[in-house]
Design a protein around this motif. Structure first.
Motif, PDB file in Angstrom:
ATOM      1  N   TYR A   1       4.949   7.926   9.294  1.00 23.35           N
ATOM      2  CA  TYR A   1       4.780   7.208   8.073  1.00 23.35           C
ATOM      3  C   TYR A   1       3.417   7.194   8.122  1.00 23.35           C
ATOM      4  N   ARG A   2       2.294   8.250   7.647  1.00 27.65           N
ATOM      5  CA  ARG A   2       1.527   7.803   8.329  1.00 27.65           C
ATOM      6  C   ARG A   2       0.120   7.185   6.468  1.00 27.65           C
ATOM      7  N   PRO A   3      -0.991   6.292   7.159  1.00 28.66           N
ATOM      8  CA  PRO A   3      -1.184   6.142   5.290  1.00 28.66           C
ATOM      9  C   PRO A   3      -2.196   7.408   4.702  1.00 28.66           C
TER      10      PRO A   3
ATOM     11  N   GLU B   1       0.646  -1.201   0.277  1.00 27.91           N
ATOM     12  CA  GLU B   1      -0.447  -0.139   0.373  1.00 27.91           C
ATOM     13  C   GLU B   1       0.951   1.097   0.291  1.00 27.91           C
ATOM     14  N   LEU B   2       0.464   2.220  -1.049  1.00 25.30           N
ATOM     15  CA  LEU B   2       0.921   3.203  -0.692  1.00 25.30           C
ATOM     16  C   LEU B   2       0.324   3.927   0.650  1.00 25.30           C
ATOM     17  N   VAL B   3       1.582   4.837   1.058  1.00 26.21           N
ATOM     18  CA  VAL B   3       1.830   5.374   1.910  1.00 26.21           C
ATOM     19  C   VAL B   3       2.680   6.950   2.267  1.00 26.21           C
ATOM     20  N   CYS B   4       2.135   7.791   3.953  1.00 24.37           N
ATOM     21  CA  CYS B   4       2.946   9.125   3.070  1.00 24.37           C
ATOM     22  C   CYS B   4       4.057   8.938   4.518  1.00 24.37           C
ATOM     23  N   ALA B   5       5.603   9.196   3.774  1.00 25.90           N
ATOM     24  CA  ALA B   5       6.838   9.667   5.254  1.00 25.90           C
ATOM     25  C   ALA B   5       7.152  11.094   5.211  1.00 25.90           C
ATOM     26  N   LEU B   6       7.266  11.804   5.952  1.00 26.07           N
ATOM     27  CA  LEU B   6       7.014  13.147   6.615  1.00 26.07           C
ATOM     28  C   LEU B   6       8.083  12.863   7.454  1.00 26.07           C
ATOM     29  N   ALA B   7       8.341  14.408   7.681  1.00 25.93           N
ATOM     30  CA  ALA B   7       9.307  14.958   8.699  1.00 25.93           C
ATOM     31  C   ALA B   7       8.184  15.154  10.374  1.00 25.93           C
TER      32      ALA B   7
END
Length: 313
Positions: free
Chosen positions: A257-259, A165-171
């Protein structure tokens, strides 16, 4: 010069008796004597001194014996190797993959192949992104590639081995990090860190497609060749990125990481190989892979040449 003459010569040289040598070779003595005489004619030297009571090697025979033993031993070894390769027990299989996304699947496969077929050498080609791996498999430059399904390439077969699944990675100090789920539309104004444009990364392609469906194209401020570097840059606050659940094992200080909100964006990992690849070693690796990396439920076992394995991600 026939190999049977060489085998006859070694037998007589070791037994120093034509009768015993013939029995060892399971043949009659007269044909054995004829073979030795024919060998001496071809070499134009006398290999044995014969009398009614004894047989002895001449100087030429002693010089000839060692190299002939080596030739016969090499032939036996080559025969064993050829037969093992024909059975798929030995050989070389080239494998193309891209680092972080193969963190779980690739070690399982390599360990299982080493255990089942220690004579097979896996030649690993790292940083071979999915699209490029598919090209190289289709061109015959790679035996096996880790790719993304679906695949519509004539002559190439694939088998799905995982769904991600595609997830978002951010600071971790990014304002959006406080949200449980992140809408792709909310990233429209954000700088992105991504794989290089011409590297053949399917993840970059899916990132752009997902953002385009949300009404914008991502603004890439920095590119990096692998997920480890990309996520390190994200942790530094250079930008955000969309990555895969298979990469969330990478833990960096300052990285979260956030879905994604809404329907999940799924990518399917697959193995790809040419349908006409004659390698028995490849077939053995594929058999091991079916046990080690089974196809998830709900997917066809194998997509035929040019067929699509499941709906697009």
């Amino acid at each position: 010069m026939e190999l049977r003459y060489l085998a006859a010569f070694v037998a007589v040289a070791e037994e120093l008796h034509f009768g015993r040598a013939a029995k060892r070779l399971r043949m009659a003595q007269p044909p054995l004597s004829q073979q030795i005489r024919q060998l001496e004619r071809e070499l134009d030297v006398q290999l044995f001194e014969r009398s009614t009571r004894s047989v002895r090697l001449t100087g030429a025979g002693e010089a000839f014996l060692g190299p002939v033993r080596t030739v016969l031993a090499d032939l036996e070894s080559a025969t064993r190797l050829a037969r093992a390769a024909g059975r798929g027990e030995s050989g070389r299989v080239s494998v193309g993959f891209a680092g972080a996304s193969s963190h779980t699947t690739l070690p399982r496969l390599t360990r299982a192949v080493r255990t089942a077929h220690p004579g097979i050498a896996l030649v690993m080609r790292g940083q071979t992104y999915a699209n490029r791996a598919l090209d190289e498999v289709a061109e015959g430059c790679l035996d096996l590639g880790f790719v993304r399904s679906p695949v519509t390439r004539p002559g190439v077969r694939t088998r799905v081995i995982a769904e991600e699944e595609l997830v978002c990675a951010l600071a971790s100090d990014h304002p959006l990090a406080r949200q449980e789920r992140i809408a792709v539309a909310d990233l429209a104004a954000e700088p992105f860190v991504s794989f290089p444009a011409n590297a053949g990364s399917s993840l970059r392609d899916v990132t752009f497609l997902t953002c385009e469906r949300a009404g914008y194209l991502p603004r890439v401020v920095q590119e990096a060749p692998d997920s480890y570097t990309i996520l390190a840059l994200v942790a530094m606050g250079v930008g955000v990125t969309l990555t895969l659940t298979s990469c969330t094992h990478i833990q960096q200080t300052g990285l979260v990481y956030r879905p994604l909100a809404g329907a999940p964006v799924l990518l399917r990992s697959a193995l790809a190989w040419r349908a006409d690849n004659p390698s028995a070693a490849l077939r053995s690796v594929l058999d091991v892979a079916r046990e080690t990396l089974p196809t998830p439920q709900g997917h066809p076992e194998t997509a035929e040449d040019g067929a699509v394995a499941g709906p697009p991600a």
